[in-house]
Scaffold this active site. Structure first.
Site, mmCIF file in Angstrom:
data_model
loop_
_atom_site.group_PDB
_atom_site.id
_atom_site.type_symbol
_atom_site.label_atom_id
_atom_site.label_comp_id
_atom_site.label_asym_id
_atom_site.label_seq_id
_atom_site.Cartn_x
_atom_site.Cartn_y
_atom_site.Cartn_z
ATOM 1 C CG HIS A 1 15.733 -23.225 23.063
ATOM 2 N ND1 HIS A 1 14.985 -23.623 22.009
ATOM 3 C CD2 HIS A 1 15.954 -21.807 22.840
ATOM 4 C CE1 HIS A 1 14.545 -22.574 21.344
ATOM 5 N NE2 HIS A 1 15.106 -21.450 21.848
ATOM 6 C CG ASP B 1 17.663 -14.645 25.964
ATOM 7 O OD1 ASP B 1 17.929 -13.641 25.029
ATOM 8 O OD2 ASP B 1 16.771 -15.309 25.933
HETATM 9 N N1 ACO Z 1 17.029 -24.543 34.993
HETATM 10 C C1 ACO Z 1 16.881 -25.702 35.891
HETATM 11 N N2 ACO Z 1 16.070 -27.007 35.367
HETATM 12 C C2 ACO Z 1 15.481 -26.375 33.778
HETATM 13 C C3 ACO Z 1 15.979 -25.401 33.414
HETATM 14 C C4 ACO Z 1 16.640 -24.449 33.708
HETATM 15 N N3 ACO Z 1 16.958 -23.609 32.943
HETATM 16 N N4 ACO Z 1 15.156 -25.679 32.029
HETATM 17 C C5 ACO Z 1 14.763 -26.745 32.017
HETATM 18 N N5 ACO Z 1 14.949 -27.344 33.281
HETATM 19 C C6 ACO Z 1 14.517 -28.814 33.495
HETATM 20 C C7 ACO Z 1 12.829 -28.868 33.874
HETATM 21 O O1 ACO Z 1 12.845 -28.459 35.087
HETATM 22 C C8 ACO Z 1 12.703 -29.954 33.325
HETATM 23 O O2 ACO Z 1 13.105 -31.034 34.469
HETATM 24 P P1 ACO Z 1 12.329 -32.434 34.796
HETATM 25 O O3 ACO Z 1 12.516 -33.210 33.660
HETATM 26 O O4 ACO Z 1 13.001 -33.017 35.889
HETATM 27 O O5 ACO Z 1 10.979 -32.040 35.074
HETATM 28 C C9 ACO Z 1 13.684 -30.449 32.237
HETATM 29 O O6 ACO Z 1 14.744 -29.478 32.266
HETATM 30 C C10 ACO Z 1 12.862 -30.231 30.872
HETATM 31 O O7 ACO Z 1 12.364 -28.817 31.227
HETATM 32 P P2 ACO Z 1 11.090 -28.177 30.279
HETATM 33 O O8 ACO Z 1 10.477 -27.004 31.215
HETATM 34 O O9 ACO Z 1 9.998 -29.451 30.036
HETATM 35 O O10 ACO Z 1 11.743 -27.758 29.104
HETATM 36 P P3 ACO Z 1 11.201 -26.531 28.166
HETATM 37 O O11 ACO Z 1 11.731 -27.085 26.952
HETATM 38 O O12 ACO Z 1 9.538 -26.756 28.120
HETATM 39 O O13 ACO Z 1 11.410 -25.294 28.635
HETATM 40 C C11 ACO Z 1 12.483 -23.257 28.865
HETATM 41 C C12 ACO Z 1 12.235 -24.384 27.829
HETATM 42 C C13 ACO Z 1 11.284 -22.455 29.300
HETATM 43 C C14 ACO Z 1 13.315 -22.354 27.919
HETATM 44 C C15 ACO Z 1 13.501 -23.615 29.949
HETATM 45 O O14 ACO Z 1 14.697 -24.346 29.502
HETATM 46 C C16 ACO Z 1 13.506 -22.453 30.926
HETATM 47 O O15 ACO Z 1 12.865 -21.929 31.743
HETATM 48 N N6 ACO Z 1 14.700 -21.860 30.729
HETATM 49 C C17 ACO Z 1 15.123 -20.715 31.681
HETATM 50 C C18 ACO Z 1 14.539 -19.386 30.843
HETATM 51 C C19 ACO Z 1 15.332 -19.237 29.572
HETATM 52 O O16 ACO Z 1 16.364 -19.057 29.836
HETATM 53 N N7 ACO Z 1 14.697 -18.707 28.460
HETATM 54 C C20 ACO Z 1 15.064 -18.184 27.259
HETATM 55 C C21 ACO Z 1 14.846 -19.336 26.275
HETATM 56 S S1 ACO Z 1 15.407 -18.792 24.674
HETATM 57 C C22 ACO Z 1 14.093 -17.723 24.286
HETATM 58 O O17 ACO Z 1 13.325 -17.757 24.429
HETATM 59 C C23 ACO Z 1 14.661 -16.474 23.432
#
Ligand code: ACO
Length: 433
Positions: free
Chosen positions: A310, A367
């Site tokens: 998140h 979710d």
């Molecule tokens: N699976 C694998 N790796 C992940 C995930 C994931 N679900 N989420 C984050 N990471 C990793 C990233 O690759 C990144 O790794 P790094 O530091 O080695 O580059 C690190 O964790 C940080 O990730 P960011 O993308 O910078 O995190 P951000 O906070 O910007 O993204 C997001 C948040 C978009 C929700 C992300 O966690 C994601 O894509 N999750 C899956 C989709 C999801 O479930 N979305 C619903 C969110 S809740 C809502 O909106 C209602």
């Protein structure tokens, strides 16, 4: 705003050859912000914050999140209390009006919901004109913006906004249920005045001329809780979109439709559909959980663990903890054994004990389990994000209202740092390579 404190100290910014002081202020939960409004004028530079993740776009008194501590509050009330004790309609009132309703206020609001639950019969032509395989989010977004043509004077003579908010919250539910019926080629079921909000929705979705649908109290309760948990989440992608559109002076429906479109993406509200698709894929791939954990960690693979991580919570999402309980409870009461729940639990356990997810503070989000509850209720996978939108609507409405009522209203217009080509001479067609 009441909760805003201007601090006597200033933030000091040192730039080459320049030192400037910037005002500091504090919100009601101690969050500090630097007011950089004068930076361009005084120092000739702007701030850069990729994706606005460290930028407050507005002052708001609707929702508070402390992502480190896993706290979520609507209008000051803890989500756990709200979800345990309120109906969705009470929460909608709370978000829109800023206070919990008294009994007479709730009665009036509920009556408005019932009175305004129908949509103009001519709107049914839209459903008939859409291809049968249309995604329900595409239908919802088009229909919501179309409401502005059918009800152009909807906000006139409604100074307290009660009827306007109730109309929209009610009609969106009707649109969602009608789109489901149309997608199945079944006759639509009209809303009933004797049923409360969630029961009415279930009846519109599942009642049929050939088979009596029983509205079960445990299903109504679970639906109320899910919608409450989705009702607001401060300046997320869709809410910021709503506020952005509102800032241009666009009408309520245009802003809500934009919110629906922003929510659709799989990294935002569309994740609930993506989670179910991912869990099915894992089952069809011999339950190879290790493989999917490895894929999620592989930086050369675009796969992410959907329903995990998140932008704000770096701790358990309080909504996901609550939802997991609702899920277990409902499935037990309905005597449903869903293989997806088993995979979800195994996947969660594997991720939470893996250093990749631990180091990055990646936990299940709202979710991860919500889709399994909706499946138990009978909602098809492609409608899961529509359910999220129905829940989120009161929050969007509250944010739209806060934006347009702002005494210091400003059209939203972020800056950019241009990194494209510097000025170059035009090349005539016959000389282009
Ligand atoms: N699976 C694998 N790796 C992940 C995930 C994931 N679900 N989420 C984050 N990471 C990793 C990233 O690759 C990144 O790794 P790094 O530091 O080695 O580059 C690190 O964790 C940080 O990730 P960011 O993308 O910078 O995190 P951000 O906070 O910007 O993204 C997001 C948040 C978009 C929700 C992300 O966690 C994601 O894509 N999750 C899956 C989709 C999801 O479930 N979305 C619903 C969110 S809740 C809502 O909106 C209602």
């Amino acid at each position: 705003m009441d909760g805003l404190t201007q601090m006597s100290e200033k933030a000091v910014l040192t730039l080459p050859g320049k030192r400037i002081e910037l005002p500091l202020f504090e919100g009601s939960e101690g969050e500090r912000a630097i007011d950089i409004g004068a930076l361009r004028k005084e120092a000739g530079c702007i701030t850069f914050d990729n994706g606005f993740s460290n930028t407050a776009s507005c002052l708001s008194d609707i929702c508070f999140i402390d992502g480190e501590k896993g706290i979520l509050r609507y209008r000051g009330y803890d989500i756990e209390d709200i979800a345990a004790h309120c109906t969705f309609v009470e929460v909608a009132y709370l978000l829109v009006h800023g206070k919990l309703p008294t009994e007479p206020e709730l009665k009036t609001f509920s009556e408005y919901l019932n009175e305004h639950s129908m949509i103009h019969e001519d709107m049914q032509n839209f459903f008939n004109g859409m291809p049968p395989q249309s995604h329900p989010m595409a239908i919802l977004s088009s229909m919501v913006t179309s409401l502005s043509s059918f009800y152009p004077h909807i906000m006139d003579a409604d100074p307290n906004f009660d009827i306007t908010a109730a109309r929209l919250i009610s009609k969106v539910r009707t649109i969602a249920a009608f789109s489901y019926k149309k997608s199945r080629g079944e006759p639509v079921v009209y809303p009933r005045h004797d049923l409360p909000y969630c029961a009415n929705f279930l009846n519109m979705m599942f009642q049929s001329p050939v088979k009596q649908y029983e509205i079960r109290p445990e299903v109504v309760e679970a639906l109320n809780k899910l919608l409450i948990l989705h009702a607001d989440h401060e300046q997320n992608c869709s809410t910021s979109t709503v506020r952005m559109v509102a800032s241009s002076g666009a009408n309520l429906y245009a802003a809500m439709s934009a919110g629906v479109s922003a929510l659709w993406g799989p990294y935002h509200g569309g994740a609930n559909q993506a989670v179910i698709e991912m869990l099915n894929e894992i089952i069809n791939d011999n339950m190879n959980i290790k493989k999917y954990i490895a894929k999620a960690k592989d930086k050369n693979d675009k796969f992410r663990l959907m329903g995990f991580g998140h932008a704000v919570y770096k701790n358990f999402d309080p909504r996901s903890k609550f939802i997991k309980g609702v899920c277990d409870n409902l499935l037990a009461k309905m005597k449903i054994i869903d293989p997806l729940l088993d995979v979800a639990k195994q996947l969660e356990e594997a991720a939470l004990s893996d250093s990749y997810f631990i180091e990055r503070k990646l936990y299940p989000n709202v979710d991860f389990y919500s889709g399994i509850i909706y499946r138990a209720i009978g909602i098809p996978t492609n409608m899961l994000t529509v359910m999220f939108a129905i829940g989120r609507l009161p929050g969007w409405i509250a944010h739209w209202k806060e934006t347009v009522d702002n005494k210091h209203w400003k059209i939203w217009r972020p800056r950019q740092v241009y990194v494209g080509p510097a000025r170059r001479d035009f090349i005539p067609m016959n000389k282009r390579a």
